[in-house]
Design a protein around this motif. Structure first.
Motif: not given
Length: 841
Positions: A113-127
């Motif tokens: 099994i190929l396991v890919i672990t990612v850390t997402e970039r945050p989303a911009i809530n307010k600018l």
């Protein structure tokens, strides 16, 4: 604001891996490259432990929060059943980094099994943007969105860094070198962040000195007069011409080049331009070094190419002749004249290319004007955009360019001016896009921004003098979007009742003949206009017909029937008015009225004109058989002079004269004179009691006194008045001119006059506000009214100076002025602060 976005996605993904192609590595600092290299090596650490390739039986993705697994699978270069080796693993990591969704990507193996672990970039809530004044927030947010920095998007630190650099550059171009851009990123729950960009603009660096080196023939001040970059002066706070800008300086260099080329210096050259700034970044010093060269004459000038029109006709449009000093501005004017003439007969893409051939031996230039007419263009369609309330028909009838006809630039320009003069739109812009796939067809697109085309005024109040007062006025110059003008007014108080209705259809016929109706009734217990006190009840029905005679001129004809019933009281109403009424022998005036008018309007805008002239001449008269037979002549004149983009001069004149045309009415009357009566019982007569009404003829041996009265000249209720917001500001409305005798211990009442002379000089500052709906002006008003031409005296003219604000508010036009009367006399009624709501400009 314009932010560069070319290749934003590719550059954003480049730092996440080191083995991609097409990435400009010089854009990133060394420490960032080292961090990315470390991240890539750690991501492959698990695969390094097991160097043996294997067949992928399944793929699992860990760490997803907002992004769906299906989205990630679409970017993977490997699928189930494929063999994964070290190279394919690296390609997988790079592909996921390239999406811009992830801060970290790790590849691991659990069995097959190929396991890919990612850390997402945050989303911009307010600018949030704070502190920005020179650059509007909506422009900034639009530019940030193009880069990928907007609410709801994935946050990218690199994009934020680019924004900081770009904003700094933008403000530097505006002369603000002390600007500080501070971005703040605040982490939130659920992998979100708030981004705040704080701008401290600082003050713009001011130009302290401009130096021209090598410009010996002309005075430096003469050359610099047309520049946008100027040394600080007392007007710089308004013009802002002492603020350095790279774009402004570039334009000034072109003006410098044109200055010499327009005067024959063909070899003129700008050797260098230096800009220096003081250590505190508050003062700028500009220095330009030039080589003037020699003056050239024109040895020959000719017109070649396909001129379309006869050769001699085109050659007559050429301004400079052989033997004249070379002048680029005259050559450009000649080229424009030829181009404009061809564009008015359908050649929309016509060009004229002046080709100079200098002869440096004898300092002469041969000029060849090459005419390239291009194809003759037909207008396919005329389209209107932005008119959500106004019907297309209203705009289309103002067109002077027609569909399926040859293109004419003059007709398009005239159509644009006619739309602006309607008063329905704040802005009118025109585009002429070429029809796709057709080189000889264009569409004409008018983009309009609608504005308030009417006014609504409502008022309610109370005073001891007038009691309860209520008024409502609704006027609409574009009623229901059909272009018709409708006005309804109702006003009621203890001293006044007024009801009025008017309607005008400016296009009663397709040829532009207008038809209108006016109906009004008014009952006035005493004057509320600061004029003589008398009661009147008026009613009128009128019809107005308008006929255009040229593109700018029209004539109008009014016919109506009106009635005016007057009440006056001896001892309160001025004696001149009482005598006039006694001479006529009745208190009700009936009139058959007609008015012939002529108007010419060449202004380029309805509310905020910057050039053009408005004139109106009107002759109003009552027809024979009316109670009073008289005429009135009125002439209005306004002209606008655009001295510069920042200054517009308006000159105005308002003249009026009236007189009777029938024979004077003279009567000999007998009065029972007023008498003094003792009312408090102290034995002294202390109260005047009016006598009986006049009678005629006098009885023999009557104790009454005899008096001869006459009715001549313009009737008192038709007099002209001056003073106030629409004539001579700074004086109370209608208070200038002749006054009556002192009545009941009070000062004389304003009577008006049969001659009116009013003028204005007004400097308008159109750039003081960014909005086209408001303007500020400085003015000088002068004028007065007189009792006939023989009474005119320039020494009796009044004058004032002040400032005014005109604002096209949502409820209608608002005018506020503050004036200082500098030519006045004792007894004048002064009112420095004046304002009107709902009236015209």
């Amino acid at each position: 604001m314009t932010l560069t976005t070319t290749g934003a996605r590719r550059r954003r993904s480049c730092p996440r891996y080191l083995f991609s192609t097409g990435c400009d590595m010089t854009r990133f600092p060394v420490r960032r490259l080292l961090a990315l290299a470390l991240a890539s090596s750690l991501s492959l650490s698990a695969m390094a432990q097991t160097a043996e390739p294997f067949t992928v039986a399944d793929i699992r993705i860990d760490g997803l929060q907002r992004i769906a697994a299906g989205t990630v699978f679409t970017y993977l270069p490997v699928e189930r059943g494929e063999v994964l080796d070290q190279g394919r693993a690296g390609e997988t990591v790079r592909a996921l980094y390239r999406t811009g969704f992830f801060e970290d990507v790790r590849v691991d193996r659990q069995g097959d099994i190929l396991v890919i672990t990612v850390t997402e970039r945050p989303a911009i809530n307010k600018l949030t943007l704070t502190g920005n004044k020179d650059i509007k927030s909506e422009d900034l947010l639009r530019g940030l969105k193009d880069i990928g920095l907007s609410e709801g998007e994935t946050f990218d630190r690199l994009a934020l860094d680019r924004v900081t650099q770009e904003l700094t550059r933008q403000y530097n171009n505006r002369g603000k070198y002390n600007v500080q851009i501070t971005p703040t990123v605040s982490p939130l729950d659920r992998n979100r962040v708030d981004v705040t960009i704080d701008v401290k603009e600082g003050k713009a660096a001011k130009i302290r000195h401009v130096n021209l080196v090598g410009a010996d023939t002309f005075d430096n001040e003469q050359i610099l007069d047309s520049w946008e970059s100027k040394e600080s002066s007392w007007l710089s706070w308004y013009r802002r011409d002492d603020q350095y800008s790279k774009e402004k300086l570039s334009g000034d260099m072109e003006k410098l080049n044109s200055w010499y080329l327009d005067r024959g210096y063909v070899d003129f050259n700008i050797d260098s331009t230096q800009v220096s700034i003081s250590p505190d970044k508050r003062e700028m010093y500009l220095s330009t070094s030039v080589t003037e060269g020699e003056i050239y004459k024109i040895s020959e000038i000719k017109v070649t190419g396909d001129t379309i029109l006869p050769q001699d006709v085109v050659e007559r449009m050429v301004i400079p002749k052989a033997g004249d000093t070379f002048s680029r501005v005259l050559l450009e004017a000649s080229a424009d004249a030829i181009t404009n003439t061809l564009s008015n007969i359908g050649y929309a893409f016509a060009r004229v290319n002046p080709v100079p051939t200098p002869n440096r031996a004898d300092r002469t230039v041969a000029i060849n004007l090459q005419v390239m007419p291009g194809p003759r263009v037909n207008v396919r369609r005329i389209v209107f955009k932005g008119n959500s309330r106004t019907a297309d028909e209203v705009l289309r009838r103002e067109m002077r360019q027609f569909e399926n006809s040859w293109y004419s630039q003059a007709a398009i320009d005239r159509s644009t001016v006619r739309l602006r003069r309607l008063g329905y739109f704040e802005t009118v812009e025109v585009e002429t896009p070429q029809v796709p796939g057709s080189g000889d067809q264009v569409d004409v697109v008018f983009n309009v921004k609608e504005t308030t085309s009417g006014s609504f005024v409502f008022g309610i109040g109370y005073s001891q003098l007038a009691g309860m007062t209520a008024s409502i006025q609704l006027s609409q110059n574009n009623f229901l979007g059909g272009g018709n003008r409708v006005s309804v007014e109702a006003q009621r108080s203890d001293y006044l009742q007024r009801y009025a209705f008017s309607y005008v259809n400016p296009f009663f016929t397709d040829e532009g003949v207008s038809l209108g109706y006016n109906v009004w009734w008014r009952e006035l217990d005493y004057s509320d206009f600061n004029t003589a006190q008398y009661n009147s009840t008026n009613a009128a029905v009128q019809t107005v017909l308008g006929l255009p005679i040229t593109e700018h001129s029209s004539v109008s004809l009014l016919f109506g029937i009106d009635s005016n019933q007057i009440q006056a009281w001896s001892g309160y109403t001025p004696q001149s008015i009482v005598d006039y009424l006694d001479a006529v022998g009745q208190r009700t005036f009936h009139a058959w009225r007609t008015e012939l008018g002529w108007a010419r309007d060449t202004r380029n805008d309805f509310f905020m004109p910057t050039r053009g002239t408005y004139q109106r001449l009107g002759l109003e008269t009552t027809l024979p058989g009316s109670t009073a037979e008289y005429y009135k002549i009125n002439y209005e004149f306004s002209r606008y002079w655009q001295l510069s983009p920042a200054f517009v001069l308006r000159t105005g004149l308002d003249l009026g004269y009236g007189d009777s045309y029938g024979s004077d009415t003279v009567r000999n009357l007998c009065y029972t004179p007023p008498s003094l009566v003792d009312t408090d019982g102290d034995g002294k007569a202390d109260t005047w009691v009016p006598g009986d009404a006049p009678s005629s003829p006098c009885l023999p041996d009557s104790s009454d006194y005899r008096k001869t009265v006459s009715a001549s000249g313009l009737p008192f209720f038709e007099n002209f008045y001056a003073g106030g917001t629409r004539s001579v500001r700074g004086f109370r409305d209608n208070t200038l001119g002749p006054r009556s005798e002192v009545i009941a211990g009070y000062r004389g009442q304003a009577l008006g006059g049969s001659l009116k002379t009013v003028g204005q000089l007004e400097m308008v500052f159109p750039k003081l506000f960014d909005s086209n709906a408001a303007r500020v002006s400085a003015f000088v008003d002068f004028g007065n009214v007189f009792n006939g031409v023989d009474e005119f005296d320039t020494g009796e003219l009044r004058a004032s100076a002040g400032v005014a604000l005109l604002w096209r508010a949502p409820v209608g036009p608002i005018s506020i002025s503050y004036a200082y009367p500098f030519k006045k006399k004792e007894g004048d009624e002064i009112e420095r602060l004046q304002f009107t709501f709902g009236g015209g400009f």
